[in-house]
Scaffold this motif. Structure first.
Motif, mmCIF file in Angstrom:
data_model
loop_
_atom_site.group_PDB
_atom_site.id
_atom_site.type_symbol
_atom_site.label_atom_id
_atom_site.label_comp_id
_atom_site.label_asym_id
_atom_site.label_seq_id
_atom_site.Cartn_x
_atom_site.Cartn_y
_atom_site.Cartn_z
ATOM 1 N N LEU A 90 0.739 9.146 6.736
ATOM 2 C CA LEU A 90 0.665 10.343 7.439
ATOM 3 C C LEU A 90 1.924 10.829 8.111
ATOM 4 C CD1 LEU A 90 -2.878 9.958 8.594
ATOM 5 C CD2 LEU A 90 -2.134 10.987 6.523
ATOM 6 N N TYR A 91 2.396 11.794 8.033
ATOM 7 C CA TYR A 91 3.407 12.413 8.349
ATOM 8 C C TYR A 91 4.617 12.072 7.939
ATOM 9 C CZ TYR A 91 -0.140 13.283 11.911
ATOM 10 O OH TYR A 91 -1.548 13.357 12.632
ATOM 11 N N SER A 92 4.695 11.729 6.794
ATOM 12 C CA SER A 92 5.757 11.125 6.087
ATOM 13 C C SER A 92 5.512 11.308 4.347
ATOM 14 C CB SER A 92 5.830 9.647 5.984
ATOM 15 O OG SER A 92 7.097 9.166 5.421
ATOM 16 N N GLY A 93 6.216 10.821 3.591
ATOM 17 C CA GLY A 93 6.176 11.216 2.023
ATOM 18 C C GLY A 93 5.019 10.037 1.533
ATOM 19 N N TRP A 94 5.284 10.093 0.094
ATOM 20 C CA TRP A 94 4.656 9.406 -0.802
ATOM 21 C C TRP A 94 5.296 8.222 -1.228
ATOM 22 C CZ3 TRP A 94 -0.653 9.701 -1.840
ATOM 23 C CH2 TRP A 94 -1.039 11.017 -1.770
ATOM 24 N N SER A 95 4.757 6.823 -1.316
ATOM 25 C CA SER A 95 5.583 5.739 -1.994
ATOM 26 C C SER A 95 4.444 5.276 -2.934
ATOM 27 C CB SER A 95 5.892 4.811 -0.898
ATOM 28 O OG SER A 95 6.628 5.190 0.085
ATOM 29 N N PHE A 96 5.173 4.543 -4.173
ATOM 30 C CA PHE A 96 4.506 4.164 -5.191
ATOM 31 C C PHE A 96 4.685 2.706 -5.416
ATOM 32 C CE2 PHE A 96 4.432 8.569 -5.744
ATOM 33 C CZ PHE A 96 3.428 8.881 -6.537
ATOM 34 N N TYR A 97 3.721 1.760 -5.831
ATOM 35 C CA TYR A 97 3.954 0.451 -5.914
ATOM 36 C C TYR A 97 3.054 0.111 -7.037
ATOM 37 C CZ TYR A 97 4.872 0.910 -0.796
ATOM 38 O OH TYR A 97 5.548 1.329 0.395
ATOM 39 N N PRO A 98 3.795 -0.861 -7.907
ATOM 40 C CA PRO A 98 2.839 -1.294 -9.116
ATOM 41 C C PRO A 98 1.970 -1.996 -8.886
ATOM 42 C CG PRO A 98 5.301 -2.390 -8.839
ATOM 43 C CD PRO A 98 5.068 -1.065 -7.771
ATOM 44 N N LEU A 99 0.959 -2.307 -9.663
ATOM 45 C CA LEU A 99 -0.202 -3.266 -9.321
ATOM 46 C C LEU A 99 0.335 -4.755 -8.864
ATOM 47 C CD1 LEU A 99 -3.248 -3.325 -9.259
ATOM 48 C CD2 LEU A 99 -3.296 -3.933 -11.552
ATOM 49 N N SER A 100 1.238 -5.262 -9.651
ATOM 50 C CA SER A 100 1.855 -6.381 -9.355
ATOM 51 C C SER A 100 2.373 -6.698 -8.055
ATOM 52 C CB SER A 100 3.230 -6.595 -10.291
ATOM 53 O OG SER A 100 3.950 -5.842 -9.973
ATOM 54 N N SER A 101 2.274 -5.720 -7.036
ATOM 55 C CA SER A 101 2.829 -5.620 -5.811
ATOM 56 C C SER A 101 1.753 -6.239 -4.789
ATOM 57 C CB SER A 101 3.397 -4.516 -4.955
ATOM 58 O OG SER A 101 4.616 -3.835 -5.899
ATOM 59 N N LEU A 102 0.541 -6.385 -5.212
ATOM 60 C CA LEU A 102 -0.598 -6.638 -4.520
ATOM 61 C C LEU A 102 -0.827 -8.155 -4.463
ATOM 62 C CD1 LEU A 102 -1.374 -3.570 -5.706
ATOM 63 C CD2 LEU A 102 -3.392 -4.065 -4.485
ATOM 64 N N LYS A 103 -1.122 -8.601 -3.427
ATOM 65 C CA LYS A 103 -1.245 -10.170 -3.273
ATOM 66 C C LYS A 103 -2.895 -10.293 -2.944
ATOM 67 C CE LYS A 103 2.939 -10.827 -3.831
ATOM 68 N NZ LYS A 103 3.434 -10.512 -5.081
ATOM 69 N N GLU A 104 -3.678 -11.234 -3.413
ATOM 70 C CA GLU A 104 -5.070 -11.475 -3.236
ATOM 71 C C GLU A 104 -4.930 -11.878 -1.726
ATOM 72 O OE1 GLU A 104 -8.862 -13.462 -5.679
ATOM 73 O OE2 GLU A 104 -6.676 -13.767 -6.207
ATOM 74 N N ALA A 105 -6.191 -11.470 -1.027
ATOM 75 C CA ALA A 105 -6.163 -11.772 0.248
ATOM 76 C C ALA A 105 -7.809 -11.802 0.601
ATOM 77 C CB ALA A 105 -5.673 -10.518 1.242
ATOM 78 N N GLY A 106 -8.453 -12.936 0.083
ATOM 79 C CA GLY A 106 -9.832 -12.972 0.402
ATOM 80 C C GLY A 106 -10.594 -12.214 -0.789
ATOM 81 N N LYS A 107 -11.341 -11.341 -0.076
ATOM 82 C CA LYS A 107 -12.215 -10.391 -0.751
ATOM 83 C C LYS A 107 -11.670 -9.262 -1.238
ATOM 84 C CE LYS A 107 -16.596 -12.163 1.087
ATOM 85 N NZ LYS A 107 -17.971 -11.759 1.563
ATOM 86 N N SER A 108 -10.447 -8.933 -0.731
ATOM 87 C CA SER A 108 -9.453 -7.810 -1.171
ATOM 88 C C SER A 108 -8.367 -7.951 -1.398
ATOM 89 C CB SER A 108 -9.492 -6.802 0.161
ATOM 90 O OG SER A 108 -8.836 -7.352 1.272
#
Length: 142
Positions: A90-108
């Motif tokens: 919010l109050y800033s621009g858009w950023s894009f991240y490939p799916l491979s950037s996500l790290k498993e953290a329990g249920k999410s």
């Protein structure tokens, strides 16, 4: 505060103005529960992307529900789409991240918001017919 749908529409509009064909997926109803849809599906120069849209006030990290991750993964595997998470700080621009950037953290899944591509850099990746990765892998011959 603006609704989630308004941010999806905002991004869809920006991509459309940049030459993308964009569709915002249905958010509710029987079909949305039966099939797996990302927030946005966009096409440019023969390339497809599946995008999950997120917003945050904090520039540190966000979480994706397991189902949201699985939806993007499904579109990668079944349709060959590149899977991305687009984050509007919010109050800033858009950023894009490939799916491979996500790290498993329990249920999410956790996404650290360092780096990321700007909207312009994301668009530039798809403004050519093929990516450098495809050339490097020998998929495309010159």
């Amino acid at each position: 505060m603006r609704s989630r749908v308004s941010f999806e529409r905002e991004l869809a509009g920006k991509l459309y103005q940049m030459g993308w064909a964009v569709m915002r997926a249905p958010a509710s109803g029987a079909a949305a529960k039966r099939y797996l849809y990302p927030d946005l599906v966009a096409l440019k120069k023969g390339r497809a992307v599946a995008i999950e849209v997120k917003t945050t006030k904090d520039k540190k990290y966000i979480y994706l529900e397991r189902r949201q991750y699985e939806i993007l993964k499904e579109w990668e595997e079944r349709g060959g789409a590149d899977a991305w998470v687009a984050v509007k700080v919010l109050y800033s621009g858009w950023s894009f991240y490939p799916l491979s950037s996500l790290k498993e953290a329990g249920k999410s899944f956790r996404l650290d918001l360092e780096g990321g591509l700007s909207l312009e850099s994301f668009d530039a990746l798809y403004s050519v017919k093929y990516t450098l990765t495809e050339f490097a892998k020998g998929i495309v011959e010159v």
